[in-house]
Enzyme design. Structure first.
Site, PDB file in Angstrom:
ATOM      1  N   LYS A   1    -100.999  -5.064  12.895  1.00 45.81           N
ATOM      2  CA  LYS A   1    -102.375  -4.891  13.399  1.00 45.81           C
ATOM      3  C   LYS A   1    -102.483  -3.552  14.136  1.00 45.81           C
ATOM      4  O   LYS A   1    -101.854  -2.590  13.726  1.00 45.81           O
ATOM      5  CB  LYS A   1    -102.765  -6.092  14.274  1.00 45.81           C
ATOM      6  CG  LYS A   1    -102.486  -7.421  13.557  1.00 45.81           C
ATOM      7  CD  LYS A   1    -103.062  -8.622  14.238  1.00 45.81           C
ATOM      8  CE  LYS A   1    -102.723  -9.861  13.397  1.00 45.81           C
ATOM      9  NZ  LYS A   1    -103.358 -11.072  13.872  1.00 45.81           N
TER      10      LYS A   1
ATOM     11  N   GLU B   1    -109.437 -10.885  10.179  1.00 45.22           N
ATOM     12  CA  GLU B   1    -109.999  -9.957  11.184  1.00 45.22           C
ATOM     13  C   GLU B   1    -110.874  -8.905  10.508  1.00 45.22           C
ATOM     14  O   GLU B   1    -111.898  -8.487  11.055  1.00 45.22           O
ATOM     15  CB  GLU B   1    -108.855  -9.321  11.993  1.00 45.22           C
ATOM     16  CG  GLU B   1    -108.271 -10.315  12.983  1.00 45.22           C
ATOM     17  CD  GLU B   1    -106.808 -10.086  13.352  1.00 45.22           C
ATOM     18  OE1 GLU B   1    -106.280  -8.983  13.103  1.00 45.22           O
ATOM     19  OE2 GLU B   1    -106.191 -11.028  13.882  1.00 45.22           O
TER      20      GLU B   1
ATOM     21  N   ASN C   1     -97.402  -8.163   9.955  1.00 42.28           N
ATOM     22  CA  ASN C   1     -98.674  -7.456  10.106  1.00 42.28           C
ATOM     23  C   ASN C   1     -98.769  -6.967  11.554  1.00 42.28           C
ATOM     24  O   ASN C   1     -98.964  -7.764  12.467  1.00 42.28           O
ATOM     25  CB  ASN C   1     -99.827  -8.429   9.774  1.00 42.28           C
ATOM     26  CG  ASN C   1    -101.185  -7.837  10.070  1.00 42.28           C
ATOM     27  OD1 ASN C   1    -101.323  -6.630  10.285  1.00 42.28           O
ATOM     28  ND2 ASN C   1    -102.202  -8.688  10.083  1.00 42.28           N
TER      29      ASN C   1
ATOM     30  N   GLU D   1    -104.015 -18.081   5.398  1.00 44.34           N
ATOM     31  CA  GLU D   1    -104.013 -17.938   6.847  1.00 44.34           C
ATOM     32  C   GLU D   1    -105.198 -18.696   7.449  1.00 44.34           C
ATOM     33  O   GLU D   1    -106.313 -18.161   7.492  1.00 44.34           O
ATOM     34  CB  GLU D   1    -104.105 -16.465   7.236  1.00 44.34           C
ATOM     35  CG  GLU D   1    -102.934 -15.635   6.758  1.00 44.34           C
ATOM     36  CD  GLU D   1    -102.706 -14.426   7.663  1.00 44.34           C
ATOM     37  OE1 GLU D   1    -101.599 -14.292   8.187  1.00 44.34           O
ATOM     38  OE2 GLU D   1    -103.640 -13.634   7.846  1.00 44.34           O
TER      39      GLU D   1
ATOM     40  N   HIS E   1    -107.873  -9.587   5.290  1.00 42.30           N
ATOM     41  CA  HIS E   1    -107.400 -10.324   6.463  1.00 42.30           C
ATOM     42  C   HIS E   1    -108.615 -10.857   7.213  1.00 42.30           C
ATOM     43  O   HIS E   1    -109.660 -10.201   7.254  1.00 42.30           O
ATOM     44  CB  HIS E   1    -106.571  -9.393   7.363  1.00 42.30           C
ATOM     45  CG  HIS E   1    -105.921 -10.125   8.494  1.00 42.30           C
ATOM     46  ND1 HIS E   1    -106.600 -10.461   9.635  1.00 42.30           N
ATOM     47  CD2 HIS E   1    -104.661 -10.616   8.631  1.00 42.30           C
ATOM     48  CE1 HIS E   1    -105.777 -11.124  10.439  1.00 42.30           C
ATOM     49  NE2 HIS E   1    -104.597 -11.233   9.858  1.00 42.30           N
TER      50      HIS E   1
ATOM     51  N   SER F   1     -99.541 -17.921  13.545  1.00 45.03           N
ATOM     52  CA  SER F   1     -98.607 -18.322  14.606  1.00 45.03           C
ATOM     53  C   SER F   1     -97.214 -18.701  14.090  1.00 45.03           C
ATOM     54  O   SER F   1     -96.587 -19.632  14.597  1.00 45.03           O
ATOM     55  CB  SER F   1     -99.203 -19.458  15.441  1.00 45.03           C
ATOM     56  OG  SER F   1    -100.368 -19.001  16.117  1.00 45.03           O
TER      57      SER F   1
ATOM     58  N   GLY G   1    -102.950 -16.094  15.893  1.00 43.27           N
ATOM     59  CA  GLY G   1    -102.863 -15.606  17.264  1.00 43.27           C
ATOM     60  C   GLY G   1    -103.184 -16.654  18.312  1.00 43.27           C
ATOM     61  O   GLY G   1    -103.397 -16.330  19.481  1.00 43.27           O
TER      62      GLY G   1
ATOM     63  N   GLY H   1     -97.817 -12.147  12.421  1.00 43.44           N
ATOM     64  CA  GLY H   1     -98.491 -11.181  13.289  1.00 43.44           C
ATOM     65  C   GLY H   1     -97.657 -10.938  14.539  1.00 43.44           C
ATOM     66  O   GLY H   1     -96.695 -10.169  14.529  1.00 43.44           O
TER      67      GLY H   1
END
Ligand code: PGA
Length: 263
Positions: A15, A103, A13, A173, A101, A220, A179, A241
């Site tokens: 982003k 986010e 991903n 996730e 997701h 992560s 992250g 990510g």
């Protein structure tokens, strides 16, 4: 040991990273590396990247070993929705669509009712939705991990037929691991994956359908922890990510999935 051959999906991903040119360079470089170790598919591994919308047209089909997905989709075909992209516009440039997701849920206020519509739209267009679910740190600490995930699955998968379950991927996730450099331990991840599998079993009432649904872990994931994570029974791949932005890191994670898929 007569264990069934395992299949993996390794997804990156990106982003809001990478220009069109950087995306093309990445896909070409990764394709080159993958060619050194035979086509991934023949080794039981699918490789997938989720570039920004702007790069999709440029990278789709650039490598026969790398599939593409969109990071989001609107549920309407057309309309006065400034800044949005519909499934119709993604036809012929993606195979997968990321849905929900954390986010998108947190920063862009996407709710489960809309995510359910997005998921159904993706299926209507024959894209494979990758539905993301996961708990926050507060939810984990207060013992709400399973109820949160069940709730998300109940709402986001509402009205999905058994035939469609064959074309859905779930990504677990944990929000606290995204992250942050804090990965769930393989055991923590496996525990939630097994729970998701159980919920899918209940929903489909068919253990062969539920058993074949790919459940990815994300949060992560790095070359160094990916092997152990993917070796867990109910973990069928990873959604990466940060480490998917560097060809060599992403490639190393793919190599680990090759090893696991091929014993
Ligand atoms: P991360 O992101 O690997 O950088 O933690 C994972 C994701 O957001 O999908």
């Amino acid at each position: 040991m007569s264990e069934m051959k395992r299949e993996y999906l390794v997804a990156g991903n990106w982003k809001m990273f990478k220009t069109v040119e950087e995306s093309i360079q990445f896909v070409k470089a990764l394709d080159h590396r993958l060619a050194e170790i035979k086509p991934p598919r023949s080794n039981g591994v699918d490789v997938l990247v989720f570039p920004p919308f702007t790069s999709l047209y440029a990278v789709y089909g650039l490598s026969s070993s790398i599939k593409t997905g969109a990071q989001n989709v609107h549920f309407k075909d057309n309309g006065a929705f400034t800044g949005e992209v519909s499934a119709r516009m993604l036809e012929n440039i993606v195979d997968f669509v990321l849905i929900g997701h954390s986010e998108r849920r947190e920063l862009f206020c996407e709710n489960d009712t809309d995510l359910n519509k997005k998921l159904k739209t993706a299926l209507k267009y024959n894209f494979t939705p990758v539905l993301c679910v996961g708990e926050s740190l507060e939810e984990r600490d207060s013992g709400q991990t399973f109820s949160k995930i069940r709730n998300q699955l109940d709402q986001d998968l509402e009205g999905i037929s058994n035939a469609d379950y064959g074309n859905i991927v779930i990504a677990y996730e944990p929000i606290w691991a995204i992250g942050t450099g804090k990965t769930a331990t393989p055991e923590q991840a496996q525990e939630v994956h097994a729970f998701i599998r159980k919920v899918l079993n209940e929903k489909t009432n068919d253990s062969s359908i539920a058993g074949n649904i790919k459940i990815l872990y994300g949060g992560s994931v790095k070359p160094g922890n990916s092997y152990e994570i993917m070796s867990q029974k109910d973990i069928n791949g990873v959604l990466v990510g940060g480490a998917s932005l560097q060809v060599e890191d992403f490639f190393d994670i793919i190599v680990n999935s090759f090893k696991l898929a091929n014993g």
